[in-house]
Write a protein that holds these residues in place. Structure first.
Motif, PDB file in Angstrom:
ATOM      1  N   GLY A 167       0.808  -1.212   0.000  1.00 33.91           N
ATOM      2  CA  GLY A 167       0.000   0.000   0.000  1.00 33.91           C
ATOM      3  C   GLY A 167       0.839   1.258   0.000  1.00 33.91           C
ATOM      4  N   GLU A 168       1.835   1.325  -0.885  1.00 31.29           N
ATOM      5  CA  GLU A 168       2.678   2.505  -0.944  1.00 31.29           C
ATOM      6  C   GLU A 168       3.233   2.699  -2.353  1.00 31.29           C
ATOM      7  OE1 GLU A 168       5.473   1.409   2.089  1.00 31.29           O
ATOM      8  OE2 GLU A 168       6.872   0.518   0.637  1.00 31.29           O
ATOM      9  N   VAL A 169       3.640   3.923  -2.645  1.00 34.68           N
ATOM     10  CA  VAL A 169       4.239   4.240  -3.936  1.00 34.68           C
ATOM     11  C   VAL A 169       5.475   5.094  -3.686  1.00 34.68           C
ATOM     12  CG1 VAL A 169       2.765   6.278  -4.278  1.00 34.68           C
ATOM     13  CG2 VAL A 169       3.847   5.180  -6.249  1.00 34.68           C
ATOM     14  N   THR A 170       6.538   4.795  -4.414  1.00 32.75           N
ATOM     15  CA  THR A 170       7.788   5.548  -4.310  1.00 32.75           C
ATOM     16  C   THR A 170       7.977   6.353  -5.585  1.00 32.75           C
ATOM     17  OG1 THR A 170       8.776   3.848  -2.901  1.00 32.75           O
ATOM     18  CG2 THR A 170      10.290   5.391  -3.976  1.00 32.75           C
ATOM     19  N   VAL A 171       8.173   7.666  -5.421  1.00 29.92           N
ATOM     20  CA  VAL A 171       8.307   8.559  -6.574  1.00 29.92           C
ATOM     21  C   VAL A 171       9.559   9.409  -6.416  1.00 29.92           C
ATOM     22  CG1 VAL A 171       5.827   8.665  -7.045  1.00 29.92           C
ATOM     23  CG2 VAL A 171       6.844  10.309  -5.462  1.00 29.92           C
ATOM     24  N   THR A 172      10.023   9.934  -7.540  1.00 28.61           N
ATOM     25  CA  THR A 172      11.155  10.857  -7.546  1.00 28.61           C
ATOM     26  C   THR A 172      10.636  12.233  -7.900  1.00 28.61           C
ATOM     27  OG1 THR A 172      12.670   9.107  -8.218  1.00 28.61           O
ATOM     28  CG2 THR A 172      13.411  11.366  -8.540  1.00 28.61           C
ATOM     29  N   GLY A 173      10.770  13.177  -6.959  1.00 35.52           N
ATOM     30  CA  GLY A 173      10.207  14.503  -7.139  1.00 35.52           C
ATOM     31  C   GLY A 173      11.234  15.533  -7.531  1.00 35.52           C
ATOM     32  N   LYS A 174      11.044  16.754  -7.057  1.00 32.32           N
ATOM     33  CA  LYS A 174      11.935  17.847  -7.402  1.00 32.32           C
ATOM     34  C   LYS A 174      13.327  17.589  -6.837  1.00 32.32           C
ATOM     35  CE  LYS A 174       8.497  21.533  -7.871  1.00 32.32           C
ATOM     36  NZ  LYS A 174       8.060  22.866  -7.391  1.00 32.32           N
ATOM     37  N   ARG A 175      14.322  18.094  -7.548  1.00 33.32           N
ATOM     38  CA  ARG A 175      15.730  17.903  -7.187  1.00 33.32           C
ATOM     39  C   ARG A 175      16.079  16.430  -7.053  1.00 33.32           C
ATOM     40  NH1 ARG A 175      16.906  22.734  -2.736  1.00 33.32           N
ATOM     41  NH2 ARG A 175      16.114  24.435  -4.039  1.00 33.32           N
ATOM     42  N   LYS A 176      15.328  15.592  -7.774  1.00 34.52           N
ATOM     43  CA  LYS A 176      15.576  14.153  -7.819  1.00 34.52           C
ATOM     44  C   LYS A 176      15.532  13.509  -6.430  1.00 34.52           C
ATOM     45  CE  LYS A 176      18.252  14.305 -12.129  1.00 34.52           C
ATOM     46  NZ  LYS A 176      18.013  15.712 -12.413  1.00 34.52           N
ATOM     47  N   LYS A 177      14.721  14.083  -5.533  1.00 29.70           N
ATOM     48  CA  LYS A 177      14.559  13.512  -4.192  1.00 29.70           C
ATOM     49  C   LYS A 177      13.462  12.445  -4.230  1.00 29.70           C
ATOM     50  CE  LYS A 177      14.761  16.109  -0.572  1.00 29.70           C
ATOM     51  NZ  LYS A 177      14.500  17.171   0.430  1.00 29.70           N
ATOM     52  N   THR A 178      13.764  11.289  -3.659  1.00 32.03           N
ATOM     53  CA  THR A 178      12.837  10.161  -3.646  1.00 32.03           C
ATOM     54  C   THR A 178      12.077  10.127  -2.323  1.00 32.03           C
ATOM     55  OG1 THR A 178      14.265   8.881  -5.110  1.00 32.03           O
ATOM     56  CG2 THR A 178      12.663   7.647  -3.819  1.00 32.03           C
ATOM     57  N   ARG A 179      10.783   9.841  -2.404  1.00 37.36           N
ATOM     58  CA  ARG A 179       9.991   9.685  -1.183  1.00 37.36           C
ATOM     59  C   ARG A 179       8.973   8.570  -1.391  1.00 37.36           C
ATOM     60  NH1 ARG A 179       7.322  13.594  -3.999  1.00 37.36           N
ATOM     61  NH2 ARG A 179       5.035  13.655  -3.849  1.00 37.36           N
ATOM     62  N   THR A 180       8.536   7.981  -0.312  1.00 36.48           N
ATOM     63  CA  THR A 180       7.533   6.916  -0.345  1.00 36.48           C
ATOM     64  C   THR A 180       6.303   7.395   0.416  1.00 36.48           C
ATOM     65  OG1 THR A 180       9.220   5.198  -0.445  1.00 36.48           O
ATOM     66  CG2 THR A 180       7.020   4.523   0.271  1.00 36.48           C
ATOM     67  N   VAL A 181       5.132   7.284  -0.212  1.00 43.04           N
ATOM     68  CA  VAL A 181       3.890   7.748   0.401  1.00 43.04           C
ATOM     69  C   VAL A 181       2.848   6.630   0.360  1.00 43.04           C
ATOM     70  CG1 VAL A 181       4.233  10.200  -0.028  1.00 43.04           C
ATOM     71  CG2 VAL A 181       3.235   8.798  -1.800  1.00 43.04           C
ATOM     72  N   PRO A 182       1.893   6.662   1.283  1.00 40.47           N
ATOM     73  CA  PRO A 182       0.866   5.615   1.314  1.00 40.47           C
ATOM     74  C   PRO A 182      -0.079   5.693   0.120  1.00 40.47           C
ATOM     75  CG  PRO A 182       0.964   6.827   3.402  1.00 40.47           C
ATOM     76  CD  PRO A 182       1.764   7.608   2.411  1.00 40.47           C
ATOM     77  N   VAL A 183      -0.670   4.554  -0.200  1.00 38.45           N
ATOM     78  CA  VAL A 183      -1.724   4.453  -1.208  1.00 38.45           C
ATOM     79  C   VAL A 183      -2.959   3.907  -0.501  1.00 38.45           C
ATOM     80  CG1 VAL A 183      -2.477   3.347  -3.346  1.00 38.45           C
ATOM     81  CG2 VAL A 183      -0.095   4.063  -3.094  1.00 38.45           C
ATOM     82  N   GLY A 184      -4.043   4.668  -0.522  1.00 36.43           N
ATOM     83  CA  GLY A 184      -5.254   4.272   0.198  1.00 36.43           C
ATOM     84  C   GLY A 184      -5.972   3.095  -0.442  1.00 36.43           C
ATOM     85  N   ASP A 185      -6.913   2.519   0.305  1.00 38.06           N
ATOM     86  CA  ASP A 185      -7.632   1.324  -0.157  1.00 38.06           C
ATOM     87  C   ASP A 185      -8.398   1.571  -1.453  1.00 38.06           C
ATOM     88  OD1 ASP A 185      -6.693  -0.167   1.929  1.00 38.06           O
ATOM     89  OD2 ASP A 185      -8.486   0.049   3.172  1.00 38.06           O
ATOM     90  N   GLN A 186      -9.085   2.705  -1.548  1.00 34.68           N
ATOM     91  CA  GLN A 186      -9.855   2.977  -2.757  1.00 34.68           C
ATOM     92  C   GLN A 186      -8.943   3.107  -3.971  1.00 34.68           C
ATOM     93  OE1 GLN A 186     -13.202   2.915  -3.066  1.00 34.68           O
ATOM     94  NE2 GLN A 186     -13.152   2.229  -0.939  1.00 34.68           N
ATOM     95  N   ALA A 187      -7.779   3.723  -3.767  1.00 37.23           N
ATOM     96  CA  ALA A 187      -6.819   3.835  -4.873  1.00 37.23           C
ATOM     97  C   ALA A 187      -6.276   2.462  -5.253  1.00 37.23           C
ATOM     98  CB  ALA A 187      -5.677   4.771  -4.478  1.00 37.23           C
TER      99      ALA A 187
END
Length: 300
Positions: A167-187
């Motif tokens: 239940g999570e997604v890892t993305v690369t955002g601004k300045r090539k910084k990586t973060r992992t955020v939750p993904v809810g049940d409906q998603a």
């Protein structure tokens, strides 16, 4: 463009891990500086010349935000020259950009978000889901569930950074910084429905999570267009753009939790100051409730 400016941009890209968008903006801003120098060395420009250059941009009705960014690029360039001993003082240090009006990001209300996402969009054949609408539902649920930027969403691959089991997604955002955020049940439910249909669009082992009709990765413009059409069919009543879903995510999580630091981490903001704007949105929400409910909130 001046050779020293090109050297600065090359180093800026590496050290700051600048995105192509930021790099293009800085290149335009420093092109204004070389134009101001009119063939002379930009390093030799004086504060009065820079001030006149900023005034010219203001007269040309360049937005205050753009003038502020231009000044920031000039200041960074001159600081870079000073560190190398090319100049003794930064001529842009004492300059100030015109003040800009503080605008709050537009977010959907909770009821509006529900209207956008709770009902399937009209237009599919009776008894059969339109695969492209299934895809769109997955995209918009993920936007709102995880507060992604548009660039982060379209760059997602499958399986890539998406872990439905966790239940999570890892993305690369601004300045090539990586973060992992939750993904809810409906998603997660919406994404599973899309992944079951994705193979029929797959061409040449395209890794993109969200594919277009021709099997290629969706562009940001295509996502914007699909979201606007979706919101119109759902009767939301306002123009909805991708960043509005990110704003809505931040505002609604903050309303529920009050945890500004957690919202900062999930949005991928480098500074807490960038996240604090959502406290103003939260106050607006509370003020509306007060005005509607308190018997003495408004004069008769």
């Amino acid at each position: 463009m001046d050779a020293s400016v090109e050297s600065f941009l090359a180093e800026f890209e590496i050290q700051r891990r600048a995105s192509p968008h930021t790099l293009d903006a800085y290149r335009r801003d420093l092109a204004r500086l070389t134009a101001l120098a009119a063939g002379a060395d930009p390093a030799a420009l004086k504060p009065a010349q820079l001030r006149r250059g900023l005034m010219t941009l203001h007269v040309q009705e360049l937005a205050p935000r753009s003038i502020a960014r231009t000044l920031s690029a000039w200041r960074s360039y001159y600081a870079w020259l000073a560190r190398r001993g090319v100049i003794a003082l930064n001529p842009a240090d004492g300059l100030r950009a015109p003040k800009r009006a503080r605008t709050l990001p537009k977010a959907l209300g909770i009821d509006q978000a529900a209207a956008l996402l709770d009902r399937p969009a009209a237009g599919s054949a009776a008894g059969a889901a339109d695969p492209l609408q299934v895809r769109d539902a997955a995209m918009f649920e993920l936007f709102y569930s995880s507060g992604l930027r548009l660039s982060e969403l379209v760059s997602l691959d499958w399986p890539g950074g998406l872990d439905l089991a966790a239940g999570e997604v890892t993305v690369t955002g601004k300045r090539k910084k990586t973060r992992t955020v939750p993904v809810g049940d409906q998603a997660r439910i919406a994404l599973e429905a899309w992944l079951a249909l994705r193979p029929q669009f797959l061409r040449d082992e395209q890794p993109a999570l969200f594919l277009g009709r021709n099997g290629t990765r969706l562009t940001p413009r295509q996502v914007e267009s699909r979201l606007a059409q979706w919101a119109q069919r759902q009767g939301v009543g306002v123009h909805v753009h991708p960043h509005m879903l990110r704003h809505s995510f931040a505002s609604h999580v903050l309303q529920s939790s009050g945890d500004l630091r957690a919202v900062q981490e999930m949005l991928g903001h480098a500074s807490i100051a960038a996240t604090q704007i959502y406290t103003h949105l939260d106050f607006q929400h509370l003020a509306k409730i007060y005005d509607a409910a308190h018997p003495r909130a408004k004069s008769k």
